[in-house]
Design a protein around this motif. Sequence first.
Motif, PDB file in Angstrom:
ATOM      1  N   GLU A  50       0.806  -1.223   0.000  1.00 41.20           N
ATOM      2  CA  GLU A  50       0.000   0.000   0.000  1.00 41.20           C
ATOM      3  C   GLU A  50       0.840   1.274   0.000  1.00 41.20           C
ATOM      4  OE1 GLU A  50      -3.013  -0.161   3.006  1.00 41.20           O
ATOM      5  OE2 GLU A  50      -3.991  -1.915   2.111  1.00 41.20           O
ATOM      6  N   SER A  51       2.028   1.222   0.574  1.00 44.21           N
ATOM      7  CA  SER A  51       2.895   2.405   0.562  1.00 44.21           C
ATOM      8  C   SER A  51       3.438   2.693  -0.835  1.00 44.21           C
ATOM      9  CB  SER A  51       4.062   2.220   1.533  1.00 44.21           C
ATOM     10  OG  SER A  51       4.887   1.135   1.129  1.00 44.21           O
ATOM     11  N   GLN A  52       3.301   1.728  -1.757  1.00 44.14           N
ATOM     12  CA  GLN A  52       3.818   1.882  -3.118  1.00 44.14           C
ATOM     13  C   GLN A  52       2.714   2.063  -4.157  1.00 44.14           C
ATOM     14  OE1 GLN A  52       6.844  -1.161  -4.123  1.00 44.14           O
ATOM     15  NE2 GLN A  52       6.656  -1.858  -2.005  1.00 44.14           N
ATOM     16  N   ASP A  82      -6.352   6.139   3.883  1.00 44.63           N
ATOM     17  CA  ASP A  82      -6.383   7.178   4.910  1.00 44.63           C
ATOM     18  C   ASP A  82      -7.819   7.450   5.356  1.00 44.63           C
ATOM     19  OD1 ASP A  82      -5.447   9.135   6.648  1.00 44.63           O
ATOM     20  OD2 ASP A  82      -5.473  10.709   5.114  1.00 44.63           O
ATOM     21  N   SER A 105       3.921   9.437  -5.064  1.00 50.85           N
ATOM     22  CA  SER A 105       4.218   9.265  -3.638  1.00 50.85           C
ATOM     23  C   SER A 105       2.988   8.899  -2.812  1.00 50.85           C
ATOM     24  CB  SER A 105       4.830  10.553  -3.077  1.00 50.85           C
ATOM     25  OG  SER A 105       3.901  11.629  -3.167  1.00 50.85           O
ATOM     26  N   LYS A 111      -0.169   6.852  -1.100  1.00 50.95           N
ATOM     27  CA  LYS A 111      -0.384   5.542  -0.489  1.00 50.95           C
ATOM     28  C   LYS A 111      -1.875   5.225  -0.499  1.00 50.95           C
ATOM     29  CE  LYS A 111       3.418   6.476   2.731  1.00 50.95           C
ATOM     30  NZ  LYS A 111       3.785   6.586   4.172  1.00 50.95           N
ATOM     31  N   SER A 146      -5.015   1.659  -0.772  1.00 50.28           N
ATOM     32  CA  SER A 146      -5.337   0.251  -1.004  1.00 50.28           C
ATOM     33  C   SER A 146      -5.713  -0.038  -2.450  1.00 50.28           C
ATOM     34  CB  SER A 146      -6.484  -0.180  -0.085  1.00 50.28           C
ATOM     35  OG  SER A 146      -7.618   0.666  -0.276  1.00 50.28           O
TER      36      SER A 146
END
Length: 301
Positions: free
Chosen positions: A15-17, A44, A139, A141, A143
Amino acid sequence: MCGIVGLYLKNPALESQLGKLFEPMLEAMTDRGPDSAGFAIYGDEVGEGWVKLTLQATTEHYDFKALIAALEGKLGAPLDWFQNASAIVLKIKAEEAAVRAALGELAPTVRIMSAGKSIEILKGMGLPKEISERFGLGSMKGSHIIGHTRMATESAVTMEGSHPFSTGADLCLVHNGSLSNHFRLRQELRREGINFDTENDTEVAAGYLAWRLQQGDSLKTALDSSLEALDGFFTFAIGTRNGFAVIRDPIACKPAILAETDDYVAMASEYQALSSLPGIEKAKVWEPVPATMYIWERESA
């Protein structure tokens, strides 16, 4: 001709990517849609009693800081916000209807692009690469995400006419194709209380789904009924709070491709948009069957 792309992460570790993985997918559709581009990203989430809205100004250098101060004074509700180019993401502990009413009074020229718990819709005129850079897509993040690149054929090139279109709380739609009965259907939906901001046929499809959902239909039932109600040819990608769906009309003359691995599900108008994804060479890849719905969703929290 337009391009649509979507990426749903089955593996939370990625998810951070999400933005980094999705950015080349969107930009690969430039030839299919050089006029405008946009995307809806999910993540978020806000908590119970809060609502999250994406607001976008139609003019540059809009004074969002003054708007937030006025909104805070009017509603007296806790809030948080941040600006992203010509848009802001607003999180506020209040009823959505009250926030919409206040914004309509305080800032009638500001567009509410999306509302819900998770969704953010960002879009504008320009090449997909320009839109990606403008909003810092790489940049981001989250799902899951769906996006669109537009080549205008039936309505003006405007920010409002760009995709995605919101269809309700945490719901949105992108579309490749053309609807032949959107003028008549727009009139019918207006009589049912559905509002439209553009002459775009995709907004009519979004409005139709919103209306069916208001009548109590599930997303599956609403999409099933769209196959009969919407005349024309189309591939739809629909974003939901927990996943996304893909459906094509019964003739299926608009291209679409799906790919699935243990880590993700991806869709695009052309395979080239999937070629940058990790592990794509081992993915299950197939063309979606006409008039068949595909839905991937995680369980609600």
